[in-house]
Design an enzyme around this catalytic site. Structure first.
Site, PDB file in Angstrom:
ATOM      1  N   GLU A   1       0.823  -1.214   0.000  1.00 48.51           N
ATOM      2  CA  GLU A   1       0.000   0.000   0.000  1.00 48.51           C
ATOM      3  C   GLU A   1       0.854   1.260   0.000  1.00 48.51           C
ATOM      4  O   GLU A   1       0.534   2.253  -0.664  1.00 48.51           O
ATOM      5  CB  GLU A   1      -0.924  -0.002   1.220  1.00 48.51           C
TER       6      GLU A   1
ATOM      7  N   GLY B   1       1.340   7.435  -1.227  1.00 49.83           N
ATOM      8  CA  GLY B   1       1.505   7.757   0.191  1.00 49.83           C
ATOM      9  C   GLY B   1       0.406   7.215   1.072  1.00 49.83           C
ATOM     10  O   GLY B   1       0.176   6.010   1.161  1.00 49.83           O
TER      11      GLY B   1
ATOM     12  N   LYS C   1       4.279   3.736 -10.134  1.00 50.87           N
ATOM     13  CA  LYS C   1       3.020   3.606  -9.395  1.00 50.87           C
ATOM     14  C   LYS C   1       1.869   3.235 -10.323  1.00 50.87           C
ATOM     15  O   LYS C   1       1.039   2.376 -10.000  1.00 50.87           O
ATOM     16  CB  LYS C   1       2.717   4.917  -8.663  1.00 50.87           C
TER      17      LYS C   1
ATOM     18  N   GLY D   1       5.829  11.541   2.691  1.00 52.86           N
ATOM     19  CA  GLY D   1       6.085  12.041   4.036  1.00 52.86           C
ATOM     20  C   GLY D   1       6.061  10.930   5.067  1.00 52.86           C
ATOM     21  O   GLY D   1       5.514   9.845   4.843  1.00 52.86           O
TER      22      GLY D   1
END
Length: 428
Positions: free
Chosen positions: A131, A136, A207, A304
């Site tokens: 995942e 993100g 991705k 992040g």
């Protein structure tokens, strides 16, 4: 089940330390939700003595990630090192061969070796989940493999690289040229060590290839993704698009057509009032279209420490609960090799060019388009500059092959001051 799920974490960068923090700070919450404790047995990274802002003294240290992946007290190997090959791939393979589950955020490794790793996982009754490798903190992999499992997916598209979206929206809001915003993004630490991974569309292309495999039940084929970066997008393009009612986004699109599977990652014009057009800064957005749900829009932070560690922990808790799912939503043996289709779906295109300021120049361009079967919807000629005539054209719907034929013909004309920029106008 009361026995703990024991983790070995390889890679203690931003995401790895984020995972450690969640496990340390939310131990009781995780145990309540998983029905069993989630613990860390050992960790590994390139540098042992680095201050990472988190206490690692309670965990064994392994210099070799392969040794970590095969420890007897590791049930689940968390791979956060990155890289398509090398230690990340070797350790992942070692863990799967040992029958250990793997959670990874490594999009490059899966884009290049996803089929083989999925087969290896199933052969050893292990689970491989990723995942955190896509968008993100947005649960898009789970949405496709689980929530939308009853749908035939018709299209997947989205903004999947926050750095590119930051650059394009900063150009828009600040009226700044690409080079200046690129340097700003680099100074802020937004760019990869190799910036081409971001601005060249490679990161986002990885991705997209993973989402395509899930959405269309096919083997991962990153090499079939058509890649075009944002390097040629100028502030003039940003302004022209705005005048036309659009925003420019690095947009990934995957859809199955009669000719095969289209996978493209390229700068496109999208309506500025659409969800994608309104997406600002480093945020990601993925749009999923299915025959039962029509359209679902998922929006959130694309990178992040917190968002990506959150995605890792979502996979970890699923495994802790005993949930088992094949890597790409169906058994690896059932994944077919899709026929690549090079942008077969027709669409309007935005063309920006500069012509030599001479009689008949524009007529020659129009003839090149007409000979390729392309009609002009709108055309605008702006103020002459340096003995050239800037021209903006929006075509009616056409195929990319027809457009390439026209662009090739234009390149042979004696009136082109610079090569045209062509951007697809995507319907959303």
């Amino acid at each position: 089940m009361t026995t703990p799920l024991r983790l070995g974490i390889a890679g203690l960068g931003t995401v790895g330390t984020g995972v450690v923090k969640i496990i340390r700070q939310k131990a009781q919450l995780l145990e309540t939700r998983a029905g069993r404790p989630v613990t860390i047995s050992a960790v590994s990274a390139r540098t042992r003595d680095k201050d990472r802002g988190v206490n690692l003294s309670n965990y064994d240290w392994e210099d070799d990630p392969v040794a970590l992946a095969t420890r007897d007290d590791v049930d689940l190997f968390v791979e956060l090192m990155g890289g398509s090959d090398g230690p990340a791939k070797a350790a992942t393979e070692a863990a799967l061969k040992a029958g250990k589950h793997v959670v990874t955020a490594n999009k490059a490794m899966l884009a290049h070796h996803g089929q083989a790793l999925a087969e290896l996982a199933e052969a050893n009754s292990a689970v491989l989940r990723f995942e955190a490798a896509v968008a993100g903190g947005i649960p898009v992999v789970k949405s496709l493999t689980e929530g939308l499992a009853g749908n035939e997916i018709t299209r997947v598209m989205g903004v999947m690289n926050g750095t590119c979206n930051y650059i394009l929206t900063r150009m828009q809001s600040g009226g700044l040229p690409y080079d200046e915003v690129f340097e700003e993004a680099n100074a802020l630490g937004f760019l990869e060590a190799d910036p081409a991974l971001d601005v060249g569309g490679i990161d986002a292309g990885h991705k997209l290839s993973l989402l395509s495999a899930i959405a269309f039940g096919c083997q991962v084929d990153f090499d079939a993704v058509e890649l075009e970066g944002i390097e040629r997008v100028t502030i003039a393009d940003i302004r022209h698009a705005d005048d036309l009612g659009y925003r420019i986004k690095l947009l990934g699109v995957a859809q199955m057509t009669g000719r095969g599977l289209e996978q493209r990652m390229s700068p496109c014009l999208v309506p500025k009032k659409s969800p994608l057009g309104q997406l600002e800064g480093g945020t990601n957005m993925v749009v999923l279209e299915g025959d039962q749900v029509q359209q679902i829009v998922l929006r959130g932070p694309g990178a992040g420490e917190g968002p990506t560690a959150s995605a890792v922990m979502g996979d970890v808790l699923d495994i802790a609960r005993g949930f088992r799912c094949t890597t790409f939503g169906v058994p690896a043996a059932a994944l077919t090799r899709a026929t690549p289709a090079k942008t077969a779906t027709p669409a309007p295109y935005y063309l920006r060019m500069a012509l030599d300021d001479k009689p008949g120049a524009l007529a020659k361009v129009a003839t090149a388009l007409g000979n390729a079967g392309i009609s002009i919807d709108r055309m605008r000629q702006t103020k002459h500059k340096d003995n050239t005539a800037p021209v903006l054209i929006v075509t009616h719907r056409t195929t990319r092959s027809a457009l390439d034929e026209a662009l090739d013909a234009m390149g042979r004309l004696d009136v082109m001051a610079v090569q045209p920029v062509a951007l697809r106008i995507e319907s959303v």
